[in-house]
Design a protein around this motif. Sequence first.
Motif, PDB file in Angstrom:
ATOM      1  N   GLY A   7       3.658   8.322   5.525  1.00 42.80           N
ATOM      2  CA  GLY A   7       3.893   6.760   5.603  1.00 42.80           C
ATOM      3  C   GLY A   7       4.251   6.726   7.002  1.00 42.80           C
ATOM      4  O   GLY A   7       4.631   5.341   7.278  1.00 42.80           O
ATOM      5  N   ASN A   8       4.048   7.287   7.998  1.00 42.56           N
ATOM      6  CA  ASN A   8       4.626   6.865   9.272  1.00 42.56           C
ATOM      7  C   ASN A   8       3.336   6.409   9.928  1.00 42.56           C
ATOM      8  O   ASN A   8       2.206   6.873   9.894  1.00 42.56           O
ATOM      9  CB  ASN A   8       5.405   8.127  10.015  1.00 42.56           C
ATOM     10  CG  ASN A   8       6.612   8.337   9.365  1.00 42.56           C
ATOM     11  OD1 ASN A   8       7.187   7.278   9.619  1.00 42.56           O
ATOM     12  ND2 ASN A   8       6.978   9.265   8.884  1.00 42.56           N
ATOM     13  N   THR A  46      -0.335   4.067   0.907  1.00 39.99           N
ATOM     14  CA  THR A  46       0.514   3.034   0.999  1.00 39.99           C
ATOM     15  C   THR A  46       0.249   2.115   2.442  1.00 39.99           C
ATOM     16  O   THR A  46       0.654   0.946   2.542  1.00 39.99           O
ATOM     17  CB  THR A  46       2.007   3.407   0.943  1.00 39.99           C
ATOM     18  OG1 THR A  46       2.074   4.218   2.092  1.00 39.99           O
ATOM     19  CG2 THR A  46       2.541   3.980  -0.289  1.00 39.99           C
ATOM     20  N   ILE A  47      -0.510   2.738   3.162  1.00 37.63           N
ATOM     21  CA  ILE A  47      -0.933   2.087   4.501  1.00 37.63           C
ATOM     22  C   ILE A  47      -2.078   1.138   4.173  1.00 37.63           C
ATOM     23  O   ILE A  47      -3.200   1.904   4.278  1.00 37.63           O
ATOM     24  CB  ILE A  47      -0.987   3.071   5.704  1.00 37.63           C
ATOM     25  CG1 ILE A  47       0.373   3.709   5.726  1.00 37.63           C
ATOM     26  CG2 ILE A  47      -1.381   2.346   6.718  1.00 37.63           C
ATOM     27  CD1 ILE A  47       0.487   4.603   6.873  1.00 37.63           C
ATOM     28  N   TYR A  58       6.669  -5.131  15.659  1.00 39.64           N
ATOM     29  CA  TYR A  58       7.300  -4.217  14.780  1.00 39.64           C
ATOM     30  C   TYR A  58       8.848  -4.478  15.080  1.00 39.64           C
ATOM     31  O   TYR A  58       9.230  -4.954  15.989  1.00 39.64           O
ATOM     32  CB  TYR A  58       6.989  -2.599  15.133  1.00 39.64           C
ATOM     33  CG  TYR A  58       7.436  -2.437  16.601  1.00 39.64           C
ATOM     34  CD1 TYR A  58       8.599  -1.772  16.806  1.00 39.64           C
ATOM     35  CD2 TYR A  58       6.161  -2.169  17.437  1.00 39.64           C
ATOM     36  CE1 TYR A  58       8.670  -1.468  18.313  1.00 39.64           C
ATOM     37  CE2 TYR A  58       6.291  -2.193  18.923  1.00 39.64           C
ATOM     38  CZ  TYR A  58       7.639  -1.666  19.247  1.00 39.64           C
ATOM     39  OH  TYR A  58       7.907  -1.168  20.515  1.00 39.64           O
ATOM     40  N   PRO A  77       8.286   4.215  10.554  1.00 46.34           N
ATOM     41  CA  PRO A  77       7.736   3.895   9.007  1.00 46.34           C
ATOM     42  C   PRO A  77       6.723   2.727   9.082  1.00 46.34           C
ATOM     43  O   PRO A  77       7.228   1.783   9.780  1.00 46.34           O
ATOM     44  CB  PRO A  77       9.014   3.684   8.289  1.00 46.34           C
ATOM     45  CG  PRO A  77      10.095   4.065   8.982  1.00 46.34           C
ATOM     46  CD  PRO A  77       9.707   4.093  10.623  1.00 46.34           C
ATOM     47  N   TYR A  78       5.945   2.762   8.168  1.00 46.40           N
ATOM     48  CA  TYR A  78       5.055   1.709   8.119  1.00 46.40           C
ATOM     49  C   TYR A  78       5.349   0.499   7.547  1.00 46.40           C
ATOM     50  O   TYR A  78       5.157  -0.741   8.382  1.00 46.40           O
ATOM     51  CB  TYR A  78       3.757   2.078   7.034  1.00 46.40           C
ATOM     52  CG  TYR A  78       2.881   0.959   6.461  1.00 46.40           C
ATOM     53  CD1 TYR A  78       1.995   0.442   7.523  1.00 46.40           C
ATOM     54  CD2 TYR A  78       2.875   0.333   5.310  1.00 46.40           C
ATOM     55  CE1 TYR A  78       1.053  -0.630   6.981  1.00 46.40           C
ATOM     56  CE2 TYR A  78       2.176  -0.650   5.032  1.00 46.40           C
ATOM     57  CZ  TYR A  78       1.453  -1.057   5.738  1.00 46.40           C
ATOM     58  OH  TYR A  78       0.333  -1.993   5.404  1.00 46.40           O
ATOM     59  N   LYS A  79       6.560   0.408   6.795  1.00 45.01           N
ATOM     60  CA  LYS A  79       7.119  -0.904   6.509  1.00 45.01           C
ATOM     61  C   LYS A  79       8.001  -1.610   7.587  1.00 45.01           C
ATOM     62  O   LYS A  79       8.407  -2.450   7.336  1.00 45.01           O
ATOM     63  CB  LYS A  79       8.477  -0.265   5.291  1.00 45.01           C
ATOM     64  CG  LYS A  79       9.567   0.524   5.817  1.00 45.01           C
ATOM     65  CD  LYS A  79      10.478   0.845   4.742  1.00 45.01           C
ATOM     66  CE  LYS A  79      11.740   1.529   5.549  1.00 45.01           C
ATOM     67  NZ  LYS A  79      12.566   1.195   6.470  1.00 45.01           N
ATOM     68  N   ASP A  80       8.069  -0.914   8.636  1.00 39.16           N
ATOM     69  CA  ASP A  80       8.479  -1.693   9.906  1.00 39.16           C
ATOM     70  C   ASP A  80       7.567  -2.323  10.763  1.00 39.16           C
ATOM     71  O   ASP A  80       7.953  -2.850  11.755  1.00 39.16           O
ATOM     72  CB  ASP A  80       9.221  -0.522  10.738  1.00 39.16           C
ATOM     73  CG  ASP A  80      10.810  -0.293   9.965  1.00 39.16           C
ATOM     74  OD1 ASP A  80      11.269  -0.751   9.015  1.00 39.16           O
ATOM     75  OD2 ASP A  80      11.372   0.852  10.548  1.00 39.16           O
TER      76      ASP A  80
END
Length: 86
Positions: A7-8, A46-47, A58, A77-80
């Motif tokens: 997920g990065n 998740t991406i 970001y 991380p994708y969440k960032d």
Amino acid sequence: MIKPLNGNVVLKKELKENKTASGIYLSQKQEEEDYGIVVSFSEDETIKGLKIGDKVVYKSYDSKKVVDNGEEYLIMPYKDILAVID
């Protein structure tokens, strides 16, 4: 080529030039912005909504700087990733 896992996302940082519309440079130092260009991302469900070449905003505090072939990249991380800029 950096191939992220889990997920990065890998970004190439975008530097802001301090140049006026008429072409005059205001400072010799380029400012770092929290913008980057997506270079690669992990093959993870998740991406979503991200493509190679997208310009993104970001969170800068949770990234890892790496150098590959003389180029500096950020792995985060994708969440960032906060937003894609059209």
